[in-house]
Motif scaffolding. Sequence first.
Motif, short mmCIF file in Angstrom:
data_model
loop_
_atom_site.label_atom_id
_atom_site.label_comp_id
_atom_site.label_asym_id
_atom_site.label_seq_id
_atom_site.Cartn_x
_atom_site.Cartn_y
_atom_site.Cartn_z
N ASN A 159 0.87 -1.19 0.00
CA ASN A 159 0.00 0.00 0.00
C ASN A 159 0.90 1.24 0.00
OD1 ASN A 159 -1.95 1.93 0.21
ND2 ASN A 159 -2.76 1.24 2.16
N PRO A 160 1.45 1.59 -1.17
CA PRO A 160 2.44 2.67 -1.22
C PRO A 160 1.87 4.08 -1.07
CG PRO A 160 2.07 1.78 -3.40
CD PRO A 160 1.30 0.92 -2.45
N LEU A 161 0.57 4.21 -0.87
CA LEU A 161 -0.03 5.52 -0.70
C LEU A 161 -0.22 5.90 0.76
CD1 LEU A 161 -2.70 5.36 -3.53
CD2 LEU A 161 -0.42 6.37 -3.60
N GLN A 162 0.00 4.97 1.67
CA GLN A 162 -0.22 5.22 3.09
C GLN A 162 1.12 5.26 3.83
OE1 GLN A 162 -2.38 2.21 5.21
NE2 GLN A 162 -2.69 3.50 6.98
N LEU A 163 1.46 6.44 4.38
CA LEU A 163 2.67 6.57 5.17
C LEU A 163 2.46 5.88 6.51
CD1 LEU A 163 5.51 7.86 5.35
CD2 LEU A 163 4.42 9.83 6.44
N ARG A 164 3.42 5.09 6.92
CA ARG A 164 3.33 4.35 8.18
C ARG A 164 4.57 4.64 9.02
NH1 ARG A 164 1.27 -1.61 6.24
NH2 ARG A 164 -0.40 -0.83 4.90
N SER A 165 4.47 4.29 10.28
CA SER A 165 5.63 4.43 11.17
C SER A 165 5.72 3.21 12.07
CB SER A 165 5.52 5.70 12.01
OG SER A 165 4.47 5.58 12.94
N MET A 166 6.93 2.96 12.54
CA MET A 166 7.13 1.89 13.53
C MET A 166 8.33 2.25 14.39
SD MET A 166 8.76 -1.31 11.51
CE MET A 166 9.86 -1.04 10.15
N LEU A 167 8.25 1.84 15.63
CA LEU A 167 9.34 2.07 16.58
C LEU A 167 10.22 0.83 16.60
CD1 LEU A 167 10.64 3.84 18.79
CD2 LEU A 167 9.17 2.65 20.43
N VAL A 168 11.52 1.04 16.39
CA VAL A 168 12.48 -0.05 16.44
C VAL A 168 13.38 0.20 17.64
CG1 VAL A 168 14.28 -1.27 15.18
CG2 VAL A 168 12.41 -0.19 13.93
N LYS A 169 13.40 -0.75 18.55
CA LYS A 169 14.16 -0.60 19.79
C LYS A 169 15.62 -0.98 19.59
CE LYS A 169 10.65 0.02 22.76
NZ LYS A 169 10.57 1.01 23.78
N LYS A 170 16.48 -0.25 20.26
CA LYS A 170 17.91 -0.56 20.37
C LYS A 170 18.60 -0.80 19.03
CE LYS A 170 17.42 -2.26 25.02
NZ LYS A 170 17.53 -3.34 25.96
N GLN A 171 18.52 0.20 18.16
CA GLN A 171 19.23 0.14 16.88
C GLN A 171 20.63 0.72 17.06
OE1 GLN A 171 17.20 -2.13 15.02
NE2 GLN A 171 18.51 -1.08 13.62
N PHE A 172 21.61 0.02 16.57
CA PHE A 172 22.99 0.48 16.67
C PHE A 172 23.34 1.39 15.50
CE2 PHE A 172 23.11 -3.25 19.35
CZ PHE A 172 23.84 -2.80 20.42
N ARG A 173 24.31 2.25 15.72
CA ARG A 173 24.83 3.13 14.68
C ARG A 173 26.21 2.63 14.27
NH1 ARG A 173 22.21 8.36 14.83
NH2 ARG A 173 20.63 8.33 16.45
N ASN A 174 26.52 2.81 12.99
CA ASN A 174 27.85 2.38 12.53
C ASN A 174 28.91 3.40 12.92
OD1 ASN A 174 27.71 4.48 10.65
ND2 ASN A 174 27.30 3.14 8.92
N GLN A 175 30.12 3.19 12.47
CA GLN A 175 31.23 4.06 12.86
C GLN A 175 31.07 5.48 12.35
OE1 GLN A 175 31.45 1.36 10.95
NE2 GLN A 175 32.71 1.75 9.14
N HIS A 176 30.18 5.69 11.38
CA HIS A 176 29.92 7.03 10.84
C HIS A 176 28.71 7.69 11.50
CE1 HIS A 176 32.92 6.10 7.85
NE2 HIS A 176 32.25 5.01 7.52
N GLY A 177 28.09 7.00 12.46
CA GLY A 177 26.94 7.56 13.16
C GLY A 177 25.60 7.28 12.52
N ARG A 178 25.59 6.49 11.45
CA ARG A 178 24.35 6.19 10.76
C ARG A 178 23.70 4.94 11.33
NH1 ARG A 178 24.50 7.69 4.56
NH2 ARG A 178 22.40 6.94 4.92
N VAL A 179 22.36 4.98 11.46
CA VAL A 179 21.61 3.82 11.92
C VAL A 179 21.60 2.79 10.80
CG1 VAL A 179 19.34 3.00 12.63
CG2 VAL A 179 20.18 5.19 13.46
N VAL A 180 21.85 1.54 11.15
CA VAL A 180 21.85 0.46 10.18
C VAL A 180 20.66 -0.45 10.47
CG1 VAL A 180 23.16 -1.47 9.25
CG2 VAL A 180 24.37 0.58 10.03
#
Length: 78
Positions: free
Chosen positions: A20-41
């Motif tokens: 359903n590409p017309l509906q924006l959705r959200s979800m909470l993801v717990k405890k995501q790590f960031r790489n050495q550049h600070g980006r969430v993977v």
Amino acid sequence: MKAKSQAANDVTVLYYSLDNPLQLRSMLVKKQFRNQHGRVVLSPQLKHDKIIVALIDGEAKLLNILGERCQLTPLSAA
């Protein structure tokens, strides 16, 4: 030499689902790590069948979304 990941944070993911590409959705993801550049993977399983729009640090509650108040009515054949 592999750099260490940074601390884990909760992240809110804004996405469109491919089913359903017309509906924006959200979800909470717990405890995501960031790489050495600070980006969430995000894991490939998490990204599967989604178009990722944004990652928000922490928990975000969507109050109003573009097009949410629109009612689509089919065009009548004239």
